[in-house]
Write a protein that holds these residues in place. Sequence first.
Motif, PDB file in Angstrom:
ATOM      1  N   UNK A   1       7.096  10.717   6.979  1.00  0.00           N
ATOM      2  CA  UNK A   1       6.521   9.881   5.922  1.00  0.00           C
ATOM      3  C   UNK A   1       5.358  10.603   5.249  1.00  0.00           C
ATOM      4  N   UNK A   2       5.252  10.539   3.924  1.00  0.00           N
ATOM      5  CA  UNK A   2       4.082  11.121   3.245  1.00  0.00           C
ATOM      6  C   UNK A   2       2.785  10.534   3.788  1.00  0.00           C
ATOM      7  N   UNK A   3       1.818  11.380   4.037  1.00  0.00           N
ATOM      8  CA  UNK A   3       0.557  10.941   4.627  1.00  0.00           C
ATOM      9  C   UNK A   3      -0.137   9.916   3.739  1.00  0.00           C
ATOM     10  N   UNK A   4      -0.069  10.111   2.426  1.00  0.00           N
ATOM     11  CA  UNK A   4      -0.713   9.164   1.501  1.00  0.00           C
ATOM     12  C   UNK A   4      -0.092   7.772   1.622  1.00  0.00           C
ATOM     13  N   UNK A   5       1.222   7.709   1.846  1.00  0.00           N
ATOM     14  CA  UNK A   5       1.877   6.415   1.995  1.00  0.00           C
ATOM     15  C   UNK A   5       1.462   5.758   3.314  1.00  0.00           C
ATOM     16  N   UNK A   6       1.419   6.550   4.383  1.00  0.00           N
ATOM     17  CA  UNK A   6       0.968   5.997   5.665  1.00  0.00           C
ATOM     18  C   UNK A   6      -0.451   5.466   5.558  1.00  0.00           C
ATOM     19  N   UNK A   7      -1.315   6.239   4.901  1.00  0.00           N
ATOM     20  CA  UNK A   7      -2.707   5.828   4.764  1.00  0.00           C
ATOM     21  C   UNK A   7      -2.835   4.534   3.971  1.00  0.00           C
ATOM     22  N   UNK A   8      -1.889   4.292   3.051  1.00  0.00           N
ATOM     23  CA  UNK A   8      -1.905   3.052   2.269  1.00  0.00           C
ATOM     24  C   UNK A   8      -1.387   1.863   3.070  1.00  0.00           C
ATOM     25  N   UNK A   9      -0.463   2.112   4.005  1.00  0.00           N
ATOM     26  CA  UNK A   9       0.144   1.032   4.784  1.00  0.00           C
ATOM     27  C   UNK A   9      -0.706   0.656   5.999  1.00  0.00           C
ATOM     28  N   UNK A  10      -1.391   1.619   6.583  1.00  0.00           N
ATOM     29  CA  UNK A  10      -2.137   1.362   7.814  1.00  0.00           C
ATOM     30  C   UNK A  10      -3.145   0.219   7.702  1.00  0.00           C
ATOM     31  N   UNK A  11      -3.898   0.081   6.595  1.00  0.00           N
ATOM     32  CA  UNK A  11      -4.826  -1.052   6.522  1.00  0.00           C
ATOM     33  C   UNK A  11      -4.133  -2.402   6.656  1.00  0.00           C
ATOM     34  N   UNK A  12      -2.912  -2.500   6.160  1.00  0.00           N
ATOM     35  CA  UNK A  12      -2.174  -3.759   6.274  1.00  0.00           C
ATOM     36  C   UNK A  12      -1.825  -4.050   7.732  1.00  0.00           C
ATOM     37  N   UNK A  13      -1.552  -2.993   8.491  1.00  0.00           N
ATOM     38  CA  UNK A  13      -1.228  -3.156   9.912  1.00  0.00           C
ATOM     39  C   UNK A  13      -2.468  -3.550  10.703  1.00  0.00           C
ATOM     40  N   UNK A  14      -3.566  -2.853  10.457  1.00  0.00           N
ATOM     41  CA  UNK A  14      -4.801  -3.163  11.180  1.00  0.00           C
ATOM     42  C   UNK A  14      -5.300  -4.565  10.859  1.00  0.00           C
ATOM     43  N   UNK A  15      -5.176  -4.968   9.607  1.00  0.00           N
ATOM     44  CA  UNK A  15      -5.664  -6.285   9.175  1.00  0.00           C
ATOM     45  C   UNK A  15      -4.541  -7.320   9.217  1.00  0.00           C
TER      46      UNK A  15
END
Length: 295
Positions: A250-264
Amino acid sequence: MGEQRDMRILIYGAGVIGSLYGAYLSRSGCDVAVLARGQSLAELMENGLLYKQGNAILRANVSILETLESSDQYDYIFLTVRSGQIQPALEALRENISPTIVTMVNTLEAYSDWEDICGKGRILPAFPGAGGSIKEGILDAGLTPRIIQLTTFSEISGEKTERVQVLKRVLSQAGIPCQIVPDMHAWQVCHLAMVVPLADAYYTENDPRLVYRNRQVMRITAQSLHDNFQRLKERGNAISPPKLNFFRLCPISLMAAVLPLVYNSSFGDRFMYQHAVKAKSEMTELHRNFYNYLG
């Protein structure tokens, strides 16, 4: 081994994982005992194993033990302690005659070292798919969504023996999604490649619940996830389960955009945050062990 109604199960450790599996297995008709110590033992002796189900608080049909005799035989002992407690626990189980110890522990230790402590052929390495908390003596926990993580186990050899097949049936009949994998060590290495960066992120913040707001930390976490799995691939480690290749591809930029949704999210709170903040010393040790393993 007999049918499930005859199954005798010992839960060694009365934390979130042990309590949850004890409740599920007892509901399915297994004869379940829970071995506890200290404050957990006092609360269980007084109130029993209490757990939330929806809006109700129920009491699991389990026996509570303070000690285990060498002659007390169980079909399976579920060892649900933290990684730093496993060797003392195995030493305590050395003289017990039960044939199978299901080690539901985060680890990179050699399973053969554990067998040296408790006896050849007794270790069945595993890992739970669950999370939650115990508050005021009441378990508030659940199983990890099936699509995310199943309860996972195997023989050290990878052979599909009778006891792993029986265990799969016992867990499935208890409503616990599970899987047998060919190489439990490879699975646990990959699990640590994922959970170590996820936990590390919480430790960067004064208020870990708000880590999702820190874009730089989310980017670092995404980069660490990518790098961990890329390095495992390069050194020839099997990626287990294969879906974890997502972190490598997965592109790192996409992961970085999705991770906040997982944490929150409620998932992040129950299955990531609560364990990370309660087990910081364990996760710090696992961080050190994992990156030493990568070299």
